[in-house]
Write a protein that holds these residues in place. Structure first.
Motif, PDB file in Angstrom:
ATOM      1  N   TYR A  20      34.438  43.593  29.503  1.00 38.60           N
ATOM      2  CA  TYR A  20      34.921  43.081  30.987  1.00 38.60           C
ATOM      3  C   TYR A  20      35.917  42.238  30.615  1.00 38.60           C
ATOM      4  O   TYR A  20      36.023  41.432  29.453  1.00 38.60           O
ATOM      5  N   ASP A  21      37.307  42.419  31.156  1.00 35.62           N
ATOM      6  CA  ASP A  21      38.686  41.660  30.949  1.00 35.62           C
ATOM      7  C   ASP A  21      38.667  40.330  31.806  1.00 35.62           C
ATOM      8  O   ASP A  21      39.684  39.704  31.425  1.00 35.62           O
ATOM      9  N   TYR A  22      37.628  39.909  32.194  1.00 36.61           N
ATOM     10  CA  TYR A  22      37.978  38.804  33.104  1.00 36.61           C
ATOM     11  C   TYR A  22      36.717  37.752  32.964  1.00 36.61           C
ATOM     12  O   TYR A  22      35.568  38.323  32.312  1.00 36.61           O
ATOM     13  N   SER A  23      36.925  36.427  33.354  1.00 37.80           N
ATOM     14  CA  SER A  23      35.802  35.491  33.448  1.00 37.80           C
ATOM     15  C   SER A  23      35.837  34.817  34.668  1.00 37.80           C
ATOM     16  O   SER A  23      36.654  34.833  35.627  1.00 37.80           O
ATOM     17  N   TRP A  24      35.350  33.499  35.002  1.00 37.34           N
ATOM     18  CA  TRP A  24      35.315  32.935  36.227  1.00 37.34           C
ATOM     19  C   TRP A  24      35.215  31.723  36.141  1.00 37.34           C
ATOM     20  O   TRP A  24      34.643  30.810  35.327  1.00 37.34           O
ATOM     21  N   PHE A  25      35.987  30.783  36.816  1.00 37.65           N
ATOM     22  CA  PHE A  25      35.815  29.303  37.069  1.00 37.65           C
ATOM     23  C   PHE A  25      34.802  29.269  38.427  1.00 37.65           C
ATOM     24  O   PHE A  25      35.226  30.106  39.384  1.00 37.65           O
ATOM     25  N   VAL A  26      33.853  28.513  38.477  1.00 39.16           N
ATOM     26  CA  VAL A  26      33.290  27.956  39.483  1.00 39.16           C
ATOM     27  C   VAL A  26      33.470  26.689  39.636  1.00 39.16           C
ATOM     28  O   VAL A  26      33.389  25.580  39.021  1.00 39.16           O
ATOM     29  N   LEU A  27      34.109  26.166  41.248  1.00 46.63           N
ATOM     30  CA  LEU A  27      34.278  24.677  41.350  1.00 46.63           C
ATOM     31  C   LEU A  27      34.195  24.570  42.988  1.00 46.63           C
ATOM     32  O   LEU A  27      33.617  25.302  43.512  1.00 46.63           O
ATOM     33  N   ASP A  28      34.928  23.460  43.118  1.00 45.38           N
ATOM     34  CA  ASP A  28      34.717  22.970  44.890  1.00 45.38           C
ATOM     35  C   ASP A  28      36.192  22.437  45.117  1.00 45.38           C
ATOM     36  O   ASP A  28      36.968  22.436  44.145  1.00 45.38           O
ATOM     37  N   ASP A  74      31.033  28.534  51.989  1.00 41.32           N
ATOM     38  CA  ASP A  74      30.677  27.431  52.384  1.00 41.32           C
ATOM     39  C   ASP A  74      29.311  27.260  51.650  1.00 41.32           C
ATOM     40  O   ASP A  74      28.837  25.964  51.377  1.00 41.32           O
ATOM     41  N   ASP A  75      28.742  28.179  51.031  1.00 39.87           N
ATOM     42  CA  ASP A  75      27.325  27.978  50.218  1.00 39.87           C
ATOM     43  C   ASP A  75      27.432  28.793  49.007  1.00 39.87           C
ATOM     44  O   ASP A  75      28.195  29.806  49.040  1.00 39.87           O
TER      45      ASP A  75
END
Length: 558
Positions: A343-351, A405-406
């Motif tokens: 897989y060529d991507y990753s993720w940031f999770v934030l707000d 929102d959630d």
């Protein structure tokens, strides 16, 4: 003789070399395959940060820096290990690395200011490292941001070239593509190549390669300052090192298409020694530009320390895979871990609280406050209630943003964006809760939480770059945001091996008479002054340093 010196490449290193030569009264021809709109090269598009050591700006912010500390960091990051044999690949690289740190700790700031560069009071803490005092990373903030971002570094030298053109001994020849170095009795005495069709494409936009003529020029010396390979993904994959795992099938491109590396191959074919070609610098926080200038145009997020970083399967990356810490360490995790390397991507999770305080985008066009030298806009933008305008534009228009929102809605959106349904809401929720639980106390066992607390002890980060620690699932800080991240190609760390005068060497380690190299084409000095890692602010810094060194060496020799 058409000139004393021919400089190939009108980027920052070439412009600085020209400035030194013209100042010394030498006759110079500057060649570039692009049009006049591209004067200044990649530096124009950059954020412009400069690695400086023990400056008044650092001291005002309570930072205690020194040459010894900076050299310790540089050596730990470079990890030069190709020092054996008759002609070691790292022999001159190590010498150039030390010379640059000495420059950064002494002459760099006053000299740059003499050239017209002005610095903001902001000092950033980039590339914080892998968690070891003697290893990779900056022990203290050293990333000095100029007014004008990249244009604040490139334009003073571009303006000097425009002023000198056809008046003070400098001839600018655009749309001239060098295809060959010309030798006479073993000495480089000129270049030849193709004249390309006129093309009025705006800066950075791909231009025609139609040939309408040819040229040949003679000079006492030639300087190669043509940059690296980041615009050519095939070349990037060709030199991709096994230590960084599998090259991505899809990458985004952090430099214009003309940064193609072809002059490096031409030099190698004609007996110039290139070393450390498997050393490269690609960022792991790339976005697809919703308003692109060049093909596959990628923008890098300059992240603060608080976003959670997840792999494609939704698992939190281990240290040193933390935002802003260890670029190549994170790249290695992403490309060598067996069940995610496909897989060529990753993720940031934030707000929203984190995005407005901690997200900056690399690029002069993405920072209108600093590029426009507008202090009022800078304060309103960086200390305001919303994210900077370009960040909000990416959040609204970018193909890689999911806003919800959630958490349940966020994960559904992430799976819908990729179409592979790899992410499990319960698994991601458990990781976020575990992370949030670590924020109850002012201390923690969690490496990222420790880093966030550490960051806020530095005044600059507390004001501009690090959000107050808070629970990601607290709705007061919403909405939640996920950002899909790609590898963005950028810098070539190896290149033409040069001695400390910038003279290009042959396969036997001997200087090639009449041939010099500067900037990225020379691996930022010696064919690899960064070694395996960079400390940020060092690319533009070493373009100016190598260009200055070559220009002064030639002025003295001719």
């Amino acid at each position: 003789m058409d000139a004393d010196v021919i400089v190939v490449g009108a980027g920052l290193a070439g412009l600085v070399a020209c400035a030194e030569l013209v100042r010394a009264g030498k006759k110079v021809v500057l060649l570039d395959q692009e049009n006049a709109a591209n004067l200044g090269g990649q530096a124009f598009w950059s954020f412009g940060g400069i690695f400086l050591v023990d400056t008044p700006m650092q001291r005002r912010l309570g930072v205690k820096d020194s040459f010894d500390l900076a050299w310790q960091d540089w050596q730990g990051s470079a990890a030069w290990d190709r020092l054996d044999g008759d002609h070691p690949e790292d022999e001159w690289a190590e010498k150039w690395g030390r010379a640059f740190v000495e420059f950064a700790a002494a002459e760099a700031r006053p000299w740059l200011q003499e050239q017209g560069v002005r610095f903001t009071p902001v000092v950033g803490w980039a590339e914080r490292g892998a968690g070891s005092a003697a290893g990779h990373g900056n022990s203290v903030p050293r990333f000095h941001v100029p007014w004008g971002t990249g244009t604040g570094i490139s334009e003073p030298f571009a303006d000097r070239a425009r002023e000198a053109a056809d008046v003070r001994g400098l001839t600018l020849r655009f749309r001239h593509r060098v295809d060959r170095l010309e030798f006479t009795d073993g000495r480089v005495t000129g270049v030849s190549g193709a004249v390309l069709a006129p093309d009025e494409a705006p800066r950075g936009v791909s231009s025609s390669r139609e040939e309408v003529g040819s040229f040949s020029l003679e000079a006492q010396a030639v300087v190669i300052a043509t940059g690296g390979i980041g615009g050519d993904h095939d070349r990037v994959r060709r030199w991709w090192p096994e230590r960084l795992g599998i090259p991505p099938k899809k990458m985004v491109t952090g430099v214009p298409a003309h940064v193609d590396g072809r002059m490096l191959d031409i030099a190698a074919e004609q007996g110039v020694r290139l070393v450390n070609r498997d050393r490269m610098w690609h960022y792991t926080e790339g976005l697809q530009n919703w308003d692109p200038v060049w093909p596959g145009h990628g923008i890098r997020i300059l992240p603060g320390p608080s976003s959670m970083w997840l792999d494609a399967r939704g698992r939190r990356l281990p240290a040193p895979g933390l935002p802003g810490y260890d670029t190549l360490g994170t790249l290695k995790i992403l490309r060598t871990t067996p069940d995610i390397a496909d897989y060529d991507y990753s993720w940031f999770v934030l707000d929203q609280t984190i995005v407005k305080k901690e997200f900056a985008l690399s690029g002069s066009e993405q920072n209108p406050d600093i590029t426009g030298r507008d202090l009022g806009l800078l304060l309103r933008t960086r200390l305001g209630r919303s994210a900077p305008g370009p960040v909000e534009a990416f959040k609204e228009h970018g193909a890689d943003f999911v806003v919800a929102d959630d958490l349940a809605e966020l994960v559904r959106g992430m799976n819908a964006l990729t179409g592979d349904d790899l992410l499990d809401e319960d698994g991601i929720r458990a990781q976020i809760v575990a992370r949030d639980n670590e924020l109850v106390n002012p201390y923690s066992k969690d490496a990222q939480t420790i880093g966030i607390r550490n960051s806020r002890r530095f005044l600059g980060d507390r004001l501009f770059r690090t959000a107050t620690p808070h629970a990601l699932l607290d709705p007061k800080h919403g909405p939640l945001i996920a950002v899909r991240l790609w590898i963005v190609t950028r810098k070539t760390l190896g290149g033409i091996q040069t001695d400390l005068q910038g003279r290009a060497l042959d396969a036997e380690g001997r200087p090639i008479e009449g041939l010099y190299a500067a900037g990225e084409a020379a691996g930022f000095g010696g064919g690899g002054a960064h070694g395996y890692n960079a400390l940020e602010g060092t690319f533009l810094g070493q373009c100016t340093f190598t260009g200055r060194t070559v220009g002064r060496a030639l002025a003295a020799a001719l």
